[in-house]
Design a protein around this motif. Structure first.
Motif, PDB file in Angstrom:
ATOM      1  N   LYS A 143       0.827  -1.210   0.000  1.00 33.45           N
ATOM      2  CA  LYS A 143       0.000   0.000   0.000  1.00 33.45           C
ATOM      3  C   LYS A 143       0.862   1.261   0.000  1.00 33.45           C
ATOM      4  CE  LYS A 143      -3.962  -2.169   2.300  1.00 33.45           C
ATOM      5  NZ  LYS A 143      -4.749  -2.281   3.547  1.00 33.45           N
ATOM      6  N   GLU A 144       1.916   1.250   0.817  1.00 35.33           N
ATOM      7  CA  GLU A 144       2.801   2.413   0.870  1.00 35.33           C
ATOM      8  C   GLU A 144       3.550   2.584  -0.453  1.00 35.33           C
ATOM      9  OE1 GLU A 144       5.083   5.718   2.243  1.00 35.33           O
ATOM     10  OE2 GLU A 144       3.087   4.886   2.615  1.00 35.33           O
ATOM     11  N   ALA A 145       4.008   1.470  -1.021  1.00 37.01           N
ATOM     12  CA  ALA A 145       4.702   1.532  -2.307  1.00 37.01           C
ATOM     13  C   ALA A 145       3.782   2.077  -3.386  1.00 37.01           C
ATOM     14  CB  ALA A 145       5.198   0.144  -2.689  1.00 37.01           C
ATOM     15  N   ASN A 146       2.541   1.619  -3.393  1.00 33.47           N
ATOM     16  CA  ASN A 146       1.573   2.092  -4.379  1.00 33.47           C
ATOM     17  C   ASN A 146       1.353   3.596  -4.245  1.00 33.47           C
ATOM     18  OD1 ASN A 146      -0.458   1.376  -6.471  1.00 33.47           O
ATOM     19  ND2 ASN A 146      -1.907   2.110  -4.936  1.00 33.47           N
ATOM     20  N   ARG A 147       1.261   4.087  -3.005  1.00 34.05           N
ATOM     21  CA  ARG A 147       1.055   5.519  -2.757  1.00 34.05           C
ATOM     22  C   ARG A 147       2.226   6.332  -3.299  1.00 34.05           C
ATOM     23  NH1 ARG A 147       2.717   9.470   0.328  1.00 34.05           N
ATOM     24  NH2 ARG A 147       4.252   8.149   1.383  1.00 34.05           N
ATOM     25  N   VAL A 148       3.448   5.884  -2.989  1.00 35.50           N
ATOM     26  CA  VAL A 148       4.642   6.624  -3.404  1.00 35.50           C
ATOM     27  C   VAL A 148       4.809   6.593  -4.920  1.00 35.50           C
ATOM     28  CG1 VAL A 148       7.157   6.712  -3.263  1.00 35.50           C
ATOM     29  CG2 VAL A 148       5.818   6.269  -1.205  1.00 35.50           C
ATOM     30  N   VAL A 149       4.611   5.417  -5.519  1.00 30.63           N
ATOM     31  CA  VAL A 149       4.779   5.299  -6.968  1.00 30.63           C
ATOM     32  C   VAL A 149       3.778   6.177  -7.706  1.00 30.63           C
ATOM     33  CG1 VAL A 149       4.573   3.723  -8.932  1.00 30.63           C
ATOM     34  CG2 VAL A 149       5.841   3.020  -6.894  1.00 30.63           C
ATOM     35  N   LEU A 150       2.530   6.204  -7.247  1.00 37.19           N
ATOM     36  CA  LEU A 150       1.527   7.051  -7.891  1.00 37.19           C
ATOM     37  C   LEU A 150       1.881   8.537  -7.761  1.00 37.19           C
ATOM     38  CD1 LEU A 150      -1.830   5.289  -6.908  1.00 37.19           C
ATOM     39  CD2 LEU A 150      -0.694   5.283  -9.133  1.00 37.19           C
ATOM     40  N   LYS A 151       2.603   8.882  -6.676  1.00 36.83           N
ATOM     41  CA  LYS A 151       2.938  10.283  -6.418  1.00 36.83           C
ATOM     42  C   LYS A 151       4.187  10.731  -7.180  1.00 36.83           C
ATOM     43  CE  LYS A 151       3.899  13.503  -2.628  1.00 36.83           C
ATOM     44  NZ  LYS A 151       4.070  13.656  -1.156  1.00 36.83           N
ATOM     45  N   VAL A 152       5.241   9.901  -7.191  1.00 40.82           N
ATOM     46  CA  VAL A 152       6.521  10.352  -7.750  1.00 40.82           C
ATOM     47  C   VAL A 152       7.055   9.490  -8.886  1.00 40.82           C
ATOM     48  CG1 VAL A 152       7.149  11.330  -5.512  1.00 40.82           C
ATOM     49  CG2 VAL A 152       7.976   9.058  -6.122  1.00 40.82           C
ATOM     50  N   GLY A 153       6.449   8.336  -9.139  1.00 39.90           N
ATOM     51  CA  GLY A 153       6.981   7.412 -10.132  1.00 39.90           C
ATOM     52  C   GLY A 153       6.780   7.885 -11.563  1.00 39.90           C
ATOM     53  N   ARG A 154       7.609   7.344 -12.457  1.00 43.88           N
ATOM     54  CA  ARG A 154       7.427   7.594 -13.872  1.00 43.88           C
ATOM     55  C   ARG A 154       6.223   6.798 -14.364  1.00 43.88           C
ATOM     56  NH1 ARG A 154      12.665   5.144 -16.073  1.00 43.88           N
ATOM     57  NH2 ARG A 154      11.896   3.561 -14.626  1.00 43.88           N
ATOM     58  N   LYS A 155       5.781   7.075 -15.569  1.00 41.02           N
ATOM     59  CA  LYS A 155       4.607   6.370 -16.078  1.00 41.02           C
ATOM     60  C   LYS A 155       4.866   4.867 -16.171  1.00 41.02           C
ATOM     61  CE  LYS A 155       5.694   7.264 -20.977  1.00 41.02           C
ATOM     62  NZ  LYS A 155       5.205   7.865 -22.238  1.00 41.02           N
ATOM     63  N   GLU A 156       6.131   4.488 -16.471  1.00 38.68           N
ATOM     64  CA  GLU A 156       6.468   3.070 -16.538  1.00 38.68           C
ATOM     65  C   GLU A 156       6.360   2.405 -15.165  1.00 38.68           C
ATOM     66  OE1 GLU A 156       8.995   5.199 -19.688  1.00 38.68           O
ATOM     67  OE2 GLU A 156       8.437   5.522 -17.587  1.00 38.68           O
ATOM     68  N   ASP A 157       6.782   3.154 -14.111  1.00 45.57           N
ATOM     69  CA  ASP A 157       6.684   2.630 -12.747  1.00 45.57           C
ATOM     70  C   ASP A 157       5.229   2.451 -12.338  1.00 45.57           C
ATOM     71  OD1 ASP A 157       9.295   4.953 -11.987  1.00 45.57           O
ATOM     72  OD2 ASP A 157       9.518   2.840 -12.479  1.00 45.57           O
ATOM     73  N   ILE A 158       4.408   3.455 -12.671  1.00 46.87           N
ATOM     74  CA  ILE A 158       2.976   3.395 -12.333  1.00 46.87           C
ATOM     75  C   ILE A 158       2.320   2.208 -13.022  1.00 46.87           C
ATOM     76  CG2 ILE A 158       0.759   4.595 -12.601  1.00 46.87           C
ATOM     77  CD1 ILE A 158       2.346   7.232 -12.265  1.00 46.87           C
ATOM     78  N   LYS A 159       2.671   1.986 -14.282  1.00 47.58           N
ATOM     79  CA  LYS A 159       2.098   0.863 -15.030  1.00 47.58           C
ATOM     80  C   LYS A 159       2.477  -0.465 -14.367  1.00 47.58           C
ATOM     81  CE  LYS A 159       2.102  -1.335 -19.583  1.00 47.58           C
ATOM     82  NZ  LYS A 159       2.668  -1.310 -20.956  1.00 47.58           N
ATOM     83  N   ALA A 160       3.755  -0.611 -13.979  1.00 49.89           N
ATOM     84  CA  ALA A 160       4.212  -1.843 -13.347  1.00 49.89           C
ATOM     85  C   ALA A 160       3.514  -2.059 -12.005  1.00 49.89           C
ATOM     86  CB  ALA A 160       5.728  -1.806 -13.160  1.00 49.89           C
ATOM     87  N   MET A 161       3.332  -0.971 -11.224  1.00 50.15           N
ATOM     88  CA  MET A 161       2.675  -1.088  -9.922  1.00 50.15           C
ATOM     89  C   MET A 161       1.217  -1.498 -10.088  1.00 50.15           C
ATOM     90  SD  MET A 161       3.966  -0.774  -6.910  1.00 50.15           S
ATOM     91  CE  MET A 161       3.114  -1.455  -5.484  1.00 50.15           C
TER      92      MET A 161
END
Length: 208
Positions: free
Chosen positions: A176-194
């Motif tokens: 849950k924490e990883a999902n929150r951080v990735v949605l906030k600061v991740g690149r589009k590729e990171d968001i897609k992977a999450m």
């Protein structure tokens, strides 16, 4: 002249997330996300659980390739399934690799038992290897924070079905924490992977 892995930004004693590629017994190529501990100059150390195709291939062939890539799709696909053969070059390296180095395994030993929630925690092999050839295809970049969370989530996902309910709840909190951080600061590729990781958890009966 020895290969010096410091030339691609590695620091002695630090672990790096990589994709290790090996040759299967039938001649096809295999890819798996594996952490690599840099031991200085051309030396690395790995710890892999028994039963892994990657470990079986390395024990048999005594050689493998360590690929440096920042592509979360490749990490995701090689974790959750089989990376298509079209992703590989003829020499077994990955086409997406910013850099890669060929290695020869020089020693194997049983891993020391550790305090680890994974079942069969002592059934792992630690092996030392030497890089014999280094290819640099482009400048390496510092990993995005979101990318790091994707890698950590994929690592936890591979262990999820091996741990007890209490540890599952701990992993879900981390997801849950990883999902929150990735949605906030991740690149589009990171968001897609999450999002793919979230789909996998939902398929297993859990949700973020």
């Amino acid at each position: 002249m020895k290969v010096n892995l410091a030339s691609i930004g590695m620091e002695k004693g630090r672990q790096y997330e990589t994709i290790i590629t090996t040759k299967n017994e039938d001649g096809t190529k295999n890819a798996a996300p594996i952490g690599v501990l840099y031991a200085g100059e051309n030396r690395i150390v790995n710890r892999i659980f028994k039963g892994s195709h990657t470990l079986d291939n390395i024990v048999r062939e005594k050689e493998f390739i360590v690929n440096i890539t920042h592509d979360p799709e490749v990490f995701k696909t090689s974790t959750l399934g089989n990376l298509p053969q079209s992703h590989f070059n003829d020499d077994m390296s990955l086409k997406c690799a910013k850099a890669y180095f060929k290695c020869e395994a020089v020693s194997f030993k049983e891993a020391v038992k550790q305090s680890d929630p994974i079942k069969k925690k002592d059934e792992a092999i630690v092996f030392k290897s030497e890089a014999t050839h280094l290819v640099i295809n482009g400048k390496t970049k510092a990993l995005n924070r979101g990318f790091g969370y994707v890698i950590e989530s994929l690592t936890n996902l591979t262990r999820f079905d091996l741990v007890n309910d209490e540890k599952k709840e701990e992993y879900l909190t981390l997801f849950k924490e990883a999902n929150r951080v990735v949605l906030k600061v991740g690149r589009k590729e990171d968001i897609k992977a999450m999002r793919e990781i979230k789909k996998e958890l939902i398929k297993r009966g859990y949700d973020l």
